[in-house]
Motif scaffolding. Sequence first.
Motif, PDB file in Angstrom:
ATOM      1  N   GLY A  41      -0.164   2.584  -2.994  1.00 19.63           N
ATOM      2  CA  GLY A  41      -0.826   2.911  -1.734  1.00 19.63           C
ATOM      3  C   GLY A  41      -0.473   4.268  -1.165  1.00 19.63           C
ATOM      4  O   GLY A  41      -0.555   4.478   0.030  1.00 19.63           O
ATOM      5  N   HIS A  42      -0.104   5.207  -1.995  1.00 20.04           N
ATOM      6  CA  HIS A  42       0.173   6.557  -1.519  1.00 20.04           C
ATOM      7  C   HIS A  42      -1.136   7.331  -1.387  1.00 20.04           C
ATOM      8  O   HIS A  42      -1.414   8.269  -2.115  1.00 20.04           O
ATOM      9  CB  HIS A  42       1.120   7.292  -2.479  1.00 20.04           C
ATOM     10  CG  HIS A  42       2.511   6.801  -2.418  1.00 20.04           C
ATOM     11  ND1 HIS A  42       3.123   6.204  -3.481  1.00 20.04           N
ATOM     12  CD2 HIS A  42       3.413   6.803  -1.415  1.00 20.04           C
ATOM     13  CE1 HIS A  42       4.340   5.852  -3.148  1.00 20.04           C
ATOM     14  NE2 HIS A  42       4.543   6.204  -1.893  1.00 20.04           N
ATOM     15  N   TRP A  43      -1.949   6.899  -0.436  1.00 20.47           N
ATOM     16  CA  TRP A  43      -3.247   7.518  -0.221  1.00 20.47           C
ATOM     17  C   TRP A  43      -3.085   8.738   0.666  1.00 20.47           C
ATOM     18  O   TRP A  43      -2.610   8.647   1.774  1.00 20.47           O
ATOM     19  CB  TRP A  43      -4.203   6.538   0.440  1.00 20.47           C
ATOM     20  CG  TRP A  43      -4.460   5.347  -0.414  1.00 20.47           C
ATOM     21  CD1 TRP A  43      -3.795   4.169  -0.389  1.00 20.47           C
ATOM     22  CD2 TRP A  43      -5.429   5.244  -1.432  1.00 20.47           C
ATOM     23  NE1 TRP A  43      -4.300   3.327  -1.334  1.00 20.47           N
ATOM     24  CE2 TRP A  43      -5.317   3.967  -1.997  1.00 20.47           C
ATOM     25  CE3 TRP A  43      -6.391   6.104  -1.943  1.00 20.47           C
ATOM     26  CZ2 TRP A  43      -6.122   3.522  -3.029  1.00 20.47           C
ATOM     27  CZ3 TRP A  43      -7.194   5.658  -2.966  1.00 20.47           C
ATOM     28  CH2 TRP A  43      -7.063   4.382  -3.500  1.00 20.47           C
ATOM     29  N   SER A  44      -3.438   9.884   0.149  1.00 18.71           N
ATOM     30  CA  SER A  44      -3.419  11.118   0.928  1.00 18.71           C
ATOM     31  C   SER A  44      -4.269  12.149   0.204  1.00 18.71           C
ATOM     32  O   SER A  44      -4.802  11.885  -0.872  1.00 18.71           O
ATOM     33  CB  SER A  44      -1.981  11.633   1.090  1.00 18.71           C
ATOM     34  OG  SER A  44      -1.482  12.085  -0.146  1.00 18.71           O
ATOM     35  N   THR A  45      -4.341  13.311   0.789  1.00 23.29           N
ATOM     36  CA  THR A  45      -5.091  14.380   0.115  1.00 23.29           C
ATOM     37  C   THR A  45      -4.351  14.875  -1.118  1.00 23.29           C
ATOM     38  O   THR A  45      -4.934  15.513  -1.978  1.00 23.29           O
ATOM     39  CB  THR A  45      -5.315  15.566   1.073  1.00 23.29           C
ATOM     40  OG1 THR A  45      -4.040  16.031   1.535  1.00 23.29           O
ATOM     41  CG2 THR A  45      -6.172  15.167   2.250  1.00 23.29           C
ATOM     42  N   ASP A  46      -3.058  14.553  -1.217  1.00 23.86           N
ATOM     43  CA  ASP A  46      -2.248  14.993  -2.354  1.00 23.86           C
ATOM     44  C   ASP A  46      -2.258  13.983  -3.500  1.00 23.86           C
ATOM     45  O   ASP A  46      -1.469  14.106  -4.423  1.00 23.86           O
ATOM     46  CB  ASP A  46      -0.800  15.207  -1.911  1.00 23.86           C
ATOM     47  CG  ASP A  46      -0.655  16.265  -0.842  1.00 23.86           C
ATOM     48  OD1 ASP A  46      -1.613  17.027  -0.645  1.00 23.86           O
ATOM     49  OD2 ASP A  46       0.414  16.331  -0.220  1.00 23.86           O
ATOM     50  N   LEU A  47      -3.129  12.987  -3.456  1.00 24.88           N
ATOM     51  CA  LEU A  47      -3.115  11.901  -4.423  1.00 24.88           C
ATOM     52  C   LEU A  47      -3.206  12.397  -5.864  1.00 24.88           C
ATOM     53  O   LEU A  47      -2.532  11.882  -6.744  1.00 24.88           O
ATOM     54  CB  LEU A  47      -4.257  10.913  -4.139  1.00 24.88           C
ATOM     55  CG  LEU A  47      -4.342   9.700  -5.059  1.00 24.88           C
ATOM     56  CD1 LEU A  47      -3.155   8.786  -4.811  1.00 24.88           C
ATOM     57  CD2 LEU A  47      -5.633   8.960  -4.840  1.00 24.88           C
TER      58      LEU A  47
END
Length: 142
Positions: A41-47
């Motif tokens: 669940g490391h959802w970010s723009t850096d995915l």
Amino acid sequence: MSGRESRQVAVAAATLGPWRTATAVGAVVGGAALGVDVITGHWSTDLLAGPVGLGLFFFFLVGTVGGRLRGGGDRRLRRWADEHPWQSALPAAGALLVLNTVALWFLSSAGLFGAFFTSLLPAGLLLVVAGVVGSVKAARRR
């Protein structure tokens, strides 16, 4: 040999690696890292930035170190790479530095300089590993 000729030979020696295998390994590592990021669940723009960086690192690692360890290819290029292990590792480390910088710059929130300085570590690590492997191989042949 002039500096220009030496650079051309270093780039030519870099082509001796198992680049199809390196592509497969890089894709598997990058895909696995992306899967872990999605599952945790490391959802970010850096995915995508981390998995792409890992994939690039393992692509160049397998291609460069594999080229140092396996036989075949042009005998003269292989002999030059064995005699100049650090110089023959520079093209791959430079390519990793540039491609990882571009990937981090576009896929993460890092700026150009932040992406460049972040990319120095994997490029330096690749240079050290490939240089040491080439040096050990050359020392064992003597």
